[in-house]
Design a protein around this motif. Structure first.
Motif, mmCIF file in Angstrom:
data_model
loop_
_atom_site.group_PDB
_atom_site.id
_atom_site.type_symbol
_atom_site.label_atom_id
_atom_site.label_comp_id
_atom_site.label_asym_id
_atom_site.label_seq_id
_atom_site.Cartn_x
_atom_site.Cartn_y
_atom_site.Cartn_z
ATOM 1 N N MET A 177 0.847 -1.179 0.000
ATOM 2 C CA MET A 177 0.000 0.000 0.000
ATOM 3 C C MET A 177 0.893 1.243 0.000
ATOM 4 O O MET A 177 1.786 1.369 0.828
ATOM 5 C CB MET A 177 -0.888 -0.024 1.253
ATOM 6 N N PRO A 178 0.680 2.188 -0.917
ATOM 7 C CA PRO A 178 1.506 3.399 -0.947
ATOM 8 C C PRO A 178 1.211 4.284 0.259
ATOM 9 O O PRO A 178 0.099 4.303 0.784
ATOM 10 C CB PRO A 178 1.090 4.080 -2.253
ATOM 11 N N GLU A 179 2.233 5.014 0.700
ATOM 12 C CA GLU A 179 2.042 5.920 1.823
ATOM 13 C C GLU A 179 1.159 7.084 1.411
ATOM 14 O O GLU A 179 1.152 7.508 0.259
ATOM 15 C CB GLU A 179 3.390 6.425 2.334
ATOM 16 N N THR A 180 0.425 7.604 2.361
ATOM 17 C CA THR A 180 -0.470 8.732 2.120
ATOM 18 C C THR A 180 0.340 9.998 1.845
ATOM 19 O O THR A 180 1.320 10.273 2.524
ATOM 20 C CB THR A 180 -1.363 8.952 3.348
ATOM 21 N N ASN A 181 -0.096 10.758 0.856
ATOM 22 C CA ASN A 181 0.511 12.056 0.576
ATOM 23 C C ASN A 181 -0.295 13.100 1.360
ATOM 24 O O ASN A 181 -1.343 13.565 0.913
ATOM 25 C CB ASN A 181 0.508 12.367 -0.917
ATOM 26 N N TRP A 182 0.209 13.446 2.537
ATOM 27 C CA TRP A 182 -0.533 14.328 3.432
ATOM 28 C C TRP A 182 -0.659 15.733 2.868
ATOM 29 O O TRP A 182 -1.673 16.398 3.075
ATOM 30 C CB TRP A 182 0.121 14.334 4.817
ATOM 31 N N GLU A 183 0.350 16.199 2.144
ATOM 32 C CA GLU A 183 0.269 17.540 1.564
ATOM 33 C C GLU A 183 -0.874 17.631 0.555
ATOM 34 O O GLU A 183 -1.643 18.597 0.563
ATOM 35 C CB GLU A 183 1.607 17.929 0.921
ATOM 36 N N VAL A 184 -1.022 16.619 -0.288
ATOM 37 C CA VAL A 184 -2.114 16.599 -1.259
ATOM 38 C C VAL A 184 -3.459 16.633 -0.534
ATOM 39 O O VAL A 184 -4.380 17.352 -0.935
ATOM 40 C CB VAL A 184 -1.994 15.373 -2.189
ATOM 41 N N ARG A 185 -3.560 15.898 0.552
ATOM 42 C CA ARG A 185 -4.830 15.872 1.297
ATOM 43 C C ARG A 185 -5.137 17.228 1.922
ATOM 44 O O ARG A 185 -6.282 17.686 1.904
ATOM 45 C CB ARG A 185 -4.817 14.751 2.332
ATOM 46 N N TYR A 186 -4.125 17.889 2.470
ATOM 47 C CA TYR A 186 -4.369 19.232 3.021
ATOM 48 C C TYR A 186 -4.755 20.211 1.929
ATOM 49 O O TYR A 186 -5.662 21.022 2.103
ATOM 50 C CB TYR A 186 -3.142 19.731 3.794
ATOM 51 N N GLN A 187 -4.075 20.163 0.796
ATOM 52 C CA GLN A 187 -4.400 21.084 -0.290
ATOM 53 C C GLN A 187 -5.812 20.851 -0.823
ATOM 54 O O GLN A 187 -6.480 21.801 -1.234
ATOM 55 C CB GLN A 187 -3.376 20.954 -1.417
ATOM 56 N N PRO A 208 3.564 20.859 4.220
ATOM 57 C CA PRO A 208 3.798 22.306 4.257
ATOM 58 C C PRO A 208 2.529 23.131 4.472
ATOM 59 O O PRO A 208 2.560 24.142 5.183
ATOM 60 C CB PRO A 208 4.432 22.605 2.896
ATOM 61 N N THR A 209 1.421 22.717 3.879
ATOM 62 C CA THR A 209 0.175 23.473 4.049
ATOM 63 C C THR A 209 -0.278 23.443 5.501
ATOM 64 O O THR A 209 -0.709 24.468 6.051
ATOM 65 C CB THR A 209 -0.919 22.930 3.115
ATOM 66 N N ALA A 210 -0.168 22.295 6.156
ATOM 67 C CA ALA A 210 -0.534 22.190 7.574
ATOM 68 C C ALA A 210 0.351 23.094 8.422
ATOM 69 O O ALA A 210 -0.140 23.800 9.319
ATOM 70 C CB ALA A 210 -0.432 20.743 8.046
ATOM 71 N N VAL A 211 1.644 23.102 8.144
ATOM 72 C CA VAL A 211 2.582 23.944 8.893
ATOM 73 C C VAL A 211 2.236 25.416 8.711
ATOM 74 O O VAL A 211 2.205 26.191 9.683
ATOM 75 C CB VAL A 211 4.036 23.634 8.473
ATOM 76 N N ARG A 212 1.959 25.826 7.482
ATOM 77 C CA ARG A 212 1.593 27.221 7.226
ATOM 78 C C ARG A 212 0.342 27.616 8.007
ATOM 79 O O ARG A 212 0.303 28.664 8.673
ATOM 80 C CB ARG A 212 1.363 27.453 5.725
ATOM 81 N N ILE A 213 -0.688 26.771 7.947
ATOM 82 C CA ILE A 213 -1.937 27.064 8.667
ATOM 83 C C ILE A 213 -1.692 27.109 10.169
ATOM 84 O O ILE A 213 -2.194 27.999 10.869
ATOM 85 C CB ILE A 213 -3.027 26.028 8.304
ATOM 86 N N ALA A 214 -0.912 26.159 10.675
ATOM 87 C CA ALA A 214 -0.621 26.118 12.119
ATOM 88 C C ALA A 214 0.087 27.398 12.563
ATOM 89 O O ALA A 214 -0.259 27.981 13.603
ATOM 90 C CB ALA A 214 0.217 24.893 12.451
ATOM 91 N N ARG A 215 1.050 27.840 11.791
ATOM 92 C CA ARG A 215 1.770 29.071 12.136
ATOM 93 C C ARG A 215 0.833 30.267 12.123
ATOM 94 O O ARG A 215 0.858 31.110 13.038
ATOM 95 C CB ARG A 215 2.917 29.299 11.153
ATOM 96 N N GLU A 216 0.008 30.370 11.069
ATOM 97 C CA GLU A 216 -0.915 31.507 10.951
ATOM 98 C C GLU A 216 -1.901 31.539 12.117
ATOM 99 O O GLU A 216 -2.135 32.603 12.712
ATOM 100 C CB GLU A 216 -1.677 31.424 9.625
ATOM 101 N N LEU A 268 -0.603 11.006 15.199
ATOM 102 C CA LEU A 268 0.474 10.522 14.342
ATOM 103 C C LEU A 268 0.579 8.996 14.346
ATOM 104 O O LEU A 268 0.703 8.374 13.287
ATOM 105 C CB LEU A 268 1.818 11.141 14.757
ATOM 106 N N PHE A 269 0.522 8.379 15.514
ATOM 107 C CA PHE A 269 0.686 6.931 15.602
ATOM 108 C C PHE A 269 -0.333 6.196 14.729
ATOM 109 O O PHE A 269 -0.007 5.226 14.056
ATOM 110 C CB PHE A 269 0.568 6.473 17.067
ATOM 111 N N CYS A 270 -1.567 6.680 14.690
ATOM 112 C CA CYS A 270 -2.596 6.017 13.886
ATOM 113 C C CYS A 270 -2.507 6.366 12.406
ATOM 114 O O CYS A 270 -3.129 5.719 11.571
ATOM 115 C CB CYS A 270 -4.001 6.322 14.416
ATOM 116 N N ALA A 271 -1.708 7.390 12.071
ATOM 117 C CA ALA A 271 -1.607 7.836 10.675
ATOM 118 C C ALA A 271 -0.482 7.154 9.904
ATOM 119 O O ALA A 271 -0.547 7.058 8.682
ATOM 120 C CB ALA A 271 -1.411 9.351 10.623
ATOM 121 N N ILE A 272 0.532 6.706 10.611
ATOM 122 C CA ILE A 272 1.683 6.112 9.919
ATOM 123 C C ILE A 272 1.396 4.663 9.548
ATOM 124 O O ILE A 272 0.588 3.989 10.187
ATOM 125 C CB ILE A 272 2.968 6.214 10.756
ATOM 126 N N ASP A 273 2.084 4.201 8.514
ATOM 127 C CA ASP A 273 1.938 2.801 8.113
ATOM 128 C C ASP A 273 2.330 1.884 9.262
ATOM 129 O O ASP A 273 3.264 2.176 10.019
ATOM 130 C CB ASP A 273 2.808 2.497 6.893
#
Length: 196
Positions: A1-11, A69-77, A110-115
């Motif tokens: 199973m390919p790893e999730t692309n979290w940036e794509v999901r945030y975008q 990166p999108t999550a980090v930007r939102i978190a900072r803002e 995080l623990f539930c999100a990783i493979d």
């Protein structure tokens, strides 16, 4: 199973884990223990930073990291808009060297999100990022799913992975988001002295 692309999901705003508020279990624990020793806390996989802001508001020196990166930007803002001081960086908790060792690590999603095959790496990362005698506070998602994310876990698995390195200080079913009621387990661990 390919790893999730979290940036794509945030975008794409495909973020069903985004509840708009910190973990209710964390909020309650901070309120019930106003005398907790203040220090540094790391929130790995911090997403848009709700838990980071809860720790910062409670007076902790807070660091959050995420691989999106999108999550980090939102978190900072949002953290800046709330008038809170926290350091939030782009980074991979599982492989990066920590900027420092922390007094606390708070685990929420995080623990539930990783493979599943990366969970040994997760434990190694906690040991790398946490100070000797530091505290590991986790709100784990106890679901049976193995085809996630989220990937489920059990109390038995958590005990097997963490008890060789930590002493369990507290265990309870915390207050949760409505769709997770009764499915989360809060475990408050302290790193064992023999691993100093």
């Amino acid at each position: 199973m390919p790893e999730t692309n979290w940036e794509v999901r945030y975008q794409a705003n495909d973020t069903p884990w985004e509840k708009g508020a910190p973990s209710p279990g964390l909020v309650d624990l901070l309120a019930q223990h106003p005398d907790l020793p203040r220090g540094s806390v790391c929130v790995p996989g911090c997403g848009t930073g709700h838990d980071v802001r809860a720790w910062a508001k409670a007076g902790f020196s807070t660091f959050g990291c995420d691989i999106a990166p999108t999550a980090v930007r939102i978190a900072r803002e949002r953290t800046e808009a709330a008038g809170l001081n926290a350091q939030i960086q782009l980074g991979d908790f599982l492989v990066d060297e920590p900027p420092q060792q922390f007094d606390w690590i708070f685990e929420h999603t995080l623990f539930c999100a990783i493979d599943l095959n990366r969970r040994d790496e997760y434990v190694e990362a906690v040991l790398r990022w946490l100070k000797p005698r530091g505290f590991y506070l986790a709100v784990n998602y106890l679901i049976p799913d193995k085809d996630g994310p989220p990937f489920g876990t059990t109390r038995a698995e958590l005990w097997k992975r963490f008890s060789p390195h930590f002493q369990l200080l507290e265990e309870k079913v915390p207050r949760s988001y409505p769709n997770r009621t009764g499915l989360e387990l809060l475990l408050w661990w302290q790193r064992s002295i023999e691993f100093d």
